[in-house]
Write a protein that holds these residues in place. Structure first.
Motif, PDB file in Angstrom:
ATOM      1  N   LYS A 173       0.836  -1.206   0.000  1.00  0.00           N
ATOM      2  CA  LYS A 173       0.000   0.000   0.000  1.00  0.00           C
ATOM      3  C   LYS A 173       0.871   1.257   0.000  1.00  0.00           C
ATOM      4  O   LYS A 173       0.646   2.197  -0.772  1.00  0.00           O
ATOM      5  CB  LYS A 173      -0.903  -0.019   1.234  1.00  0.00           C
ATOM      6  N   HIS A 174       1.895   1.278   0.844  1.00  0.00           N
ATOM      7  CA  HIS A 174       2.766   2.459   0.924  1.00  0.00           C
ATOM      8  C   HIS A 174       3.676   2.571  -0.298  1.00  0.00           C
ATOM      9  O   HIS A 174       3.956   3.683  -0.775  1.00  0.00           O
ATOM     10  CB  HIS A 174       3.590   2.413   2.210  1.00  0.00           C
ATOM     11  N   TYR A 175       4.138   1.433  -0.806  1.00  0.00           N
ATOM     12  CA  TYR A 175       4.958   1.469  -2.024  1.00  0.00           C
ATOM     13  C   TYR A 175       4.148   2.006  -3.205  1.00  0.00           C
ATOM     14  O   TYR A 175       4.673   2.749  -4.037  1.00  0.00           O
ATOM     15  CB  TYR A 175       5.492   0.071  -2.353  1.00  0.00           C
ATOM     16  N   GLU A 176       2.888   1.627  -3.270  1.00  0.00           N
ATOM     17  CA  GLU A 176       2.034   2.116  -4.356  1.00  0.00           C
ATOM     18  C   GLU A 176       1.837   3.633  -4.239  1.00  0.00           C
ATOM     19  O   GLU A 176       1.776   4.336  -5.253  1.00  0.00           O
ATOM     20  CB  GLU A 176       0.674   1.403  -4.339  1.00  0.00           C
ATOM     21  N   THR A 177       1.743   4.138  -3.012  1.00  0.00           N
ATOM     22  CA  THR A 177       1.643   5.589  -2.811  1.00  0.00           C
ATOM     23  C   THR A 177       2.929   6.271  -3.262  1.00  0.00           C
ATOM     24  O   THR A 177       2.893   7.311  -3.936  1.00  0.00           O
ATOM     25  CB  THR A 177       1.380   5.920  -1.318  1.00  0.00           C
ATOM     26  N   ARG A 230      14.100   4.269  -6.482  1.00  0.00           N
ATOM     27  CA  ARG A 230      13.044   3.764  -7.355  1.00  0.00           C
ATOM     28  C   ARG A 230      13.192   2.264  -7.596  1.00  0.00           C
ATOM     29  O   ARG A 230      12.217   1.520  -7.569  1.00  0.00           O
ATOM     30  CB  ARG A 230      13.085   4.494  -8.702  1.00  0.00           C
ATOM     31  N   GLY A 231      14.429   1.846  -7.836  1.00  0.00           N
ATOM     32  CA  GLY A 231      14.672   0.435  -8.123  1.00  0.00           C
ATOM     33  C   GLY A 231      14.201  -0.458  -6.987  1.00  0.00           C
ATOM     34  O   GLY A 231      13.537  -1.467  -7.212  1.00  0.00           O
ATOM     35  N   LEU A 232      14.532  -0.077  -5.757  1.00  0.00           N
ATOM     36  CA  LEU A 232      14.149  -0.876  -4.600  1.00  0.00           C
ATOM     37  C   LEU A 232      12.635  -0.871  -4.415  1.00  0.00           C
ATOM     38  O   LEU A 232      12.030  -1.903  -4.086  1.00  0.00           O
ATOM     39  CB  LEU A 232      14.827  -0.325  -3.342  1.00  0.00           C
ATOM     40  N   ILE A 233      12.006   0.292  -4.641  1.00  0.00           N
ATOM     41  CA  ILE A 233      10.552   0.403  -4.505  1.00  0.00           C
ATOM     42  C   ILE A 233       9.850  -0.518  -5.500  1.00  0.00           C
ATOM     43  O   ILE A 233       8.999  -1.340  -5.131  1.00  0.00           O
ATOM     44  CB  ILE A 233      10.080   1.860  -4.706  1.00  0.00           C
ATOM     45  N   TYR A 234      10.224  -0.392  -6.777  1.00  0.00           N
ATOM     46  CA  TYR A 234       9.571  -1.203  -7.808  1.00  0.00           C
ATOM     47  C   TYR A 234       9.933  -2.678  -7.673  1.00  0.00           C
ATOM     48  O   TYR A 234       9.103  -3.554  -7.958  1.00  0.00           O
ATOM     49  CB  TYR A 234       9.924  -0.683  -9.202  1.00  0.00           C
ATOM     50  N   LYS A 235      11.159  -2.939  -7.242  1.00  0.00           N
ATOM     51  CA  LYS A 235      11.562  -4.334  -7.036  1.00  0.00           C
ATOM     52  C   LYS A 235      10.706  -4.969  -5.943  1.00  0.00           C
ATOM     53  O   LYS A 235      10.205  -6.088  -6.094  1.00  0.00           O
ATOM     54  CB  LYS A 235      13.036  -4.413  -6.643  1.00  0.00           C
ATOM     55  N   ASN A 236      10.513  -4.240  -4.832  1.00  0.00           N
ATOM     56  CA  ASN A 236       9.723  -4.780  -3.734  1.00  0.00           C
ATOM     57  C   ASN A 236       8.251  -4.927  -4.111  1.00  0.00           C
ATOM     58  O   ASN A 236       7.592  -5.884  -3.695  1.00  0.00           O
ATOM     59  CB  ASN A 236       9.876  -3.907  -2.482  1.00  0.00           C
ATOM     60  N   ILE A 237       7.738  -3.971  -4.885  1.00  0.00           N
ATOM     61  CA  ILE A 237       6.369  -4.112  -5.389  1.00  0.00           C
ATOM     62  C   ILE A 237       6.272  -5.401  -6.206  1.00  0.00           C
ATOM     63  O   ILE A 237       5.352  -6.214  -6.021  1.00  0.00           O
ATOM     64  CB  ILE A 237       5.971  -2.903  -6.262  1.00  0.00           C
ATOM     65  N   ALA A 238       7.230  -5.581  -7.093  1.00  0.00           N
ATOM     66  CA  ALA A 238       7.235  -6.771  -7.957  1.00  0.00           C
ATOM     67  C   ALA A 238       7.393  -8.057  -7.148  1.00  0.00           C
ATOM     68  O   ALA A 238       6.708  -9.052  -7.402  1.00  0.00           O
ATOM     69  CB  ALA A 238       8.355  -6.653  -8.987  1.00  0.00           C
ATOM     70  N   LEU A 239       8.281  -8.026  -6.154  1.00  0.00           N
ATOM     71  CA  LEU A 239       8.524  -9.229  -5.352  1.00  0.00           C
ATOM     72  C   LEU A 239       7.297  -9.603  -4.519  1.00  0.00           C
ATOM     73  O   LEU A 239       7.010 -10.794  -4.320  1.00  0.00           O
ATOM     74  CB  LEU A 239       9.735  -9.012  -4.434  1.00  0.00           C
ATOM     75  N   ILE A 240       6.576  -8.587  -4.035  1.00  0.00           N
ATOM     76  CA  ILE A 240       5.353  -8.875  -3.272  1.00  0.00           C
ATOM     77  C   ILE A 240       4.314  -9.515  -4.189  1.00  0.00           C
ATOM     78  O   ILE A 240       3.658 -10.495  -3.827  1.00  0.00           O
ATOM     79  CB  ILE A 240       4.806  -7.599  -2.601  1.00  0.00           C
ATOM     80  N   TYR A 241       4.179  -8.969  -5.404  1.00  0.00           N
ATOM     81  CA  TYR A 241       3.263  -9.579  -6.381  1.00  0.00           C
ATOM     82  C   TYR A 241       3.709 -11.007  -6.715  1.00  0.00           C
ATOM     83  O   TYR A 241       2.888 -11.923  -6.795  1.00  0.00           O
ATOM     84  CB  TYR A 241       3.224  -8.752  -7.666  1.00  0.00           C
ATOM     85  N   PHE A 242       5.007 -11.161  -6.893  1.00  0.00           N
ATOM     86  CA  PHE A 242       5.567 -12.466  -7.235  1.00  0.00           C
ATOM     87  C   PHE A 242       5.301 -13.476  -6.116  1.00  0.00           C
ATOM     88  O   PHE A 242       4.921 -14.622  -6.362  1.00  0.00           O
ATOM     89  CB  PHE A 242       7.070 -12.342  -7.481  1.00  0.00           C
ATOM     90  N   GLN A 243       5.478 -13.013  -4.885  1.00  0.00           N
ATOM     91  CA  GLN A 243       5.248 -13.864  -3.721  1.00  0.00           C
ATOM     92  C   GLN A 243       3.780 -14.281  -3.628  1.00  0.00           C
ATOM     93  O   GLN A 243       3.460 -15.391  -3.194  1.00  0.00           O
ATOM     94  CB  GLN A 243       5.648 -13.110  -2.448  1.00  0.00           C
ATOM     95  N   ASN A 244       2.892 -13.384  -4.062  1.00  0.00           N
ATOM     96  CA  ASN A 244       1.461 -13.679  -4.043  1.00  0.00           C
ATOM     97  C   ASN A 244       1.015 -14.499  -5.260  1.00  0.00           C
ATOM     98  O   ASN A 244      -0.176 -14.751  -5.444  1.00  0.00           O
ATOM     99  CB  ASN A 244       0.648 -12.383  -3.980  1.00  0.00           C
ATOM    100  N   GLY A 245       1.986 -14.869  -6.095  1.00  0.00           N
ATOM    101  CA  GLY A 245       1.677 -15.691  -7.254  1.00  0.00           C
ATOM    102  C   GLY A 245       1.208 -14.929  -8.469  1.00  0.00           C
ATOM    103  O   GLY A 245       0.776 -15.521  -9.458  1.00  0.00           O
ATOM    104  N   ASP A 246       1.287 -13.594  -8.415  1.00  0.00           N
ATOM    105  CA  ASP A 246       0.842 -12.772  -9.552  1.00  0.00           C
ATOM    106  C   ASP A 246       2.067 -12.335 -10.358  1.00  0.00           C
ATOM    107  O   ASP A 246       2.520 -11.190 -10.299  1.00  0.00           O
ATOM    108  CB  ASP A 246       0.067 -11.547  -9.037  1.00  0.00           C
ATOM    109  N   ASN A 247       2.623 -13.279 -11.114  1.00  0.00           N
ATOM    110  CA  ASN A 247       3.864 -13.040 -11.868  1.00  0.00           C
ATOM    111  C   ASN A 247       3.706 -11.952 -12.926  1.00  0.00           C
ATOM    112  O   ASN A 247       4.635 -11.181 -13.194  1.00  0.00           O
ATOM    113  CB  ASN A 247       4.333 -14.330 -12.540  1.00  0.00           C
ATOM    114  N   GLU A 248       2.526 -11.887 -13.530  1.00  0.00           N
ATOM    115  CA  GLU A 248       2.298 -10.897 -14.588  1.00  0.00           C
ATOM    116  C   GLU A 248       2.377  -9.483 -14.036  1.00  0.00           C
ATOM    117  O   GLU A 248       3.003  -8.601 -14.630  1.00  0.00           O
ATOM    118  CB  GLU A 248       0.926 -11.141 -15.229  1.00  0.00           C
TER     119      GLU A 248
END
Length: 424
Positions: A173-177, A230-248
């Protein structure tokens, strides 16, 4: 007529109740001013449910006194973090009441001390983080951000603390903000030490910091250049999605970021790490090769490629990247430390192999070969650790590592010399 008398009697009783409320709020305010915040809160608690029907002016005073009492408890180190957050909630209620009534009698006083309150929150956030109380730390940082939304680094710190506390929903939520406001973390940050609290504080503007230094209340100014996050923010957003199984969604998060910021190397590094995590080794190798060719003299990029290669178990590549980083900056202590760690990690594997061997002549011969190999690794680490100590002699962990190496090699004279010189 009797009915009218009854109405008047009720109104008089209600007026008396309101008057009593106000007297109790004033009594609580007096206790706060006398340094008795706990007594003030007991008084306020007794009229808590009556306040909802009070006049706006009395409501505002109630929340003002309540907030001040809670800050008073925090100042006495009583549930400091919890009471600071509760104080902020009281002040938020105060702001709401005065905003709706159009009258501002008390919130101006709170707002004037918001910097002090914000610094207390940040100080507690740092303290909680050091104690591995990450969720508490995250909440502190977030409240500090709500108090001053221009200081967006506190929102970033809140997101990071939520990640450390494994509350990925709040972190996302905070990363998206942060993504929505295009936070990068770049720029210059201004620091100085508060002479009263003896703690270092951060300022958004050099003028604000320098003004307090000229007043004599702060000292030891320093500036710090913030690198892109930015890299860490987007990486963590991506990793959270990846962890939740939402690879796309994970891939799209990095891809969109790179399209918007094609020159941001931190995003390219994040994409490479995501490829590594998702076991897309072809893309990983392609990205790493492109990054190293495009930025052959960029210390941060080369160092981080060393870190990535270590995560990929490409120890040869990792060593080469760290050596290249040292070539760019011979005082890059991180590379010396990581090089030594990289080599010392391989000793663990050798020790495991040695422990599995028996006592047959063949196995004893293999044991001796492994022992020699281990000693060679220890010897190769010494120059890196010595250089790191030369750069930062106060880093006790580096000294301890070198002492361990000397001890393993029975280098008694060197061990004693370093032990005598080490700064603890």
């Amino acid at each position: 007529m009797k009915k009218n008398y009854t109405i008047v009697a009720i109104l008089l009783l209600f007026a008396g109740t309101i008057h009593a409320q106000k007297n109790q709020i004033k009594a609580a305010e007096k206790e706060v001013n006398n340094g008795n915040p706990q007594d003030a809160l007991i008084i306020l608690k007794s009229i808590e449910f009556q306040v909802y029907n009070a006049k706006d002016e009395d409501k505002a005073l109630y929340y003002f006194v309540q907030g001040n009492a809670l800050v008073g408890l925090a100042d006495k180190n009583i549930d400091e973090s919890k009471n600071l957050i509760l104080a902020l909630q009281s002040y938020q209620e105060l702001a709401k009441v005065e905003s709706e009534s159009g009258k501002s009698n008390y919130y101006g006083q709170v707002k004037g001390s918001s910097r002090s309150l914000k610094e207390k929150l940040v100080k507690n956030a740092i303290s909680d983080s050091k104690k591995n109380k990450y969720i508490e730390s995250a909440n502190m940082y977030y409240e500090a951000y709500l108090l001053d939304k221009k200081d967006t680094i506190n929102l970033y710190s809140a997101a990071t603390a939520f990640v450390n506390g494994k509350d990925f929903i709040s972190a996302l939520k905070h990363y998206e903000t942060l993504k929505a406001i295009d936070y990068s973390g770049t720029g210059t940050f201004y620091y100085a030490v508060n002479k009263t609290t003896k703690t270092e504080e951060r300022f958004l503007k050099a003028y604000d910091r320098d003004h307090l230094i000229n007043d004599g209340t702060y000292e030891k100014p320093r500036n710090e250049i913030g690198l892109s996050k930015r890299g860490l923010i987007y990486k963590n957003i991506a990793l959270i999605y990846f962890q939740n199984g939402d690879n796309e969604k994970a891939k799209n998060a990095i891809s969109d970021a790179r399209k918007k910021n094609p020159e941001d190397n931190s995003l390219a590094l994040a994409e490479a790490e995501l490829s590594l995590v998702s076991k897309d080794y072809v893309s990983y190798k392609k990205l790493v090769t492109a990054l190293s060719q495009k930025n052959p003299n960029d210390l941060d990029v080369i160092f981080n490629l060393g870190v990535l290669s270590t995560k990929a178990n490409n120890t040869v590549d990792a060593e080469n990247f760290y050596l290249k980083a040292i070539g760019i900056d011979p005082k890059d202590i991180k590379s010396y430390i990581n090089l030594s760690i990289l080599k010392l990690e391989s000793v663990k594997v050798i020790n495991d192999d040695m422990d599995k061997l028996g006592t047959s002549p063949i196995e004893m011969k293999k044991y001796d070969m492994l022992k020699t190999k281990k000693e060679e690794i220890y010897k190769s680490v010494i120059p890196y650790l010595k250089k790191a100590i030369e750069i930062d002699p106060k880093d006790t962990e580096i000294s301890q590592n070198l002492l361990s190496v000397y001890n393993a090699l029975d280098m008694t004279a060197e061990y004693k010399d370093l032990k005598d010189r080490a700064v603890y």
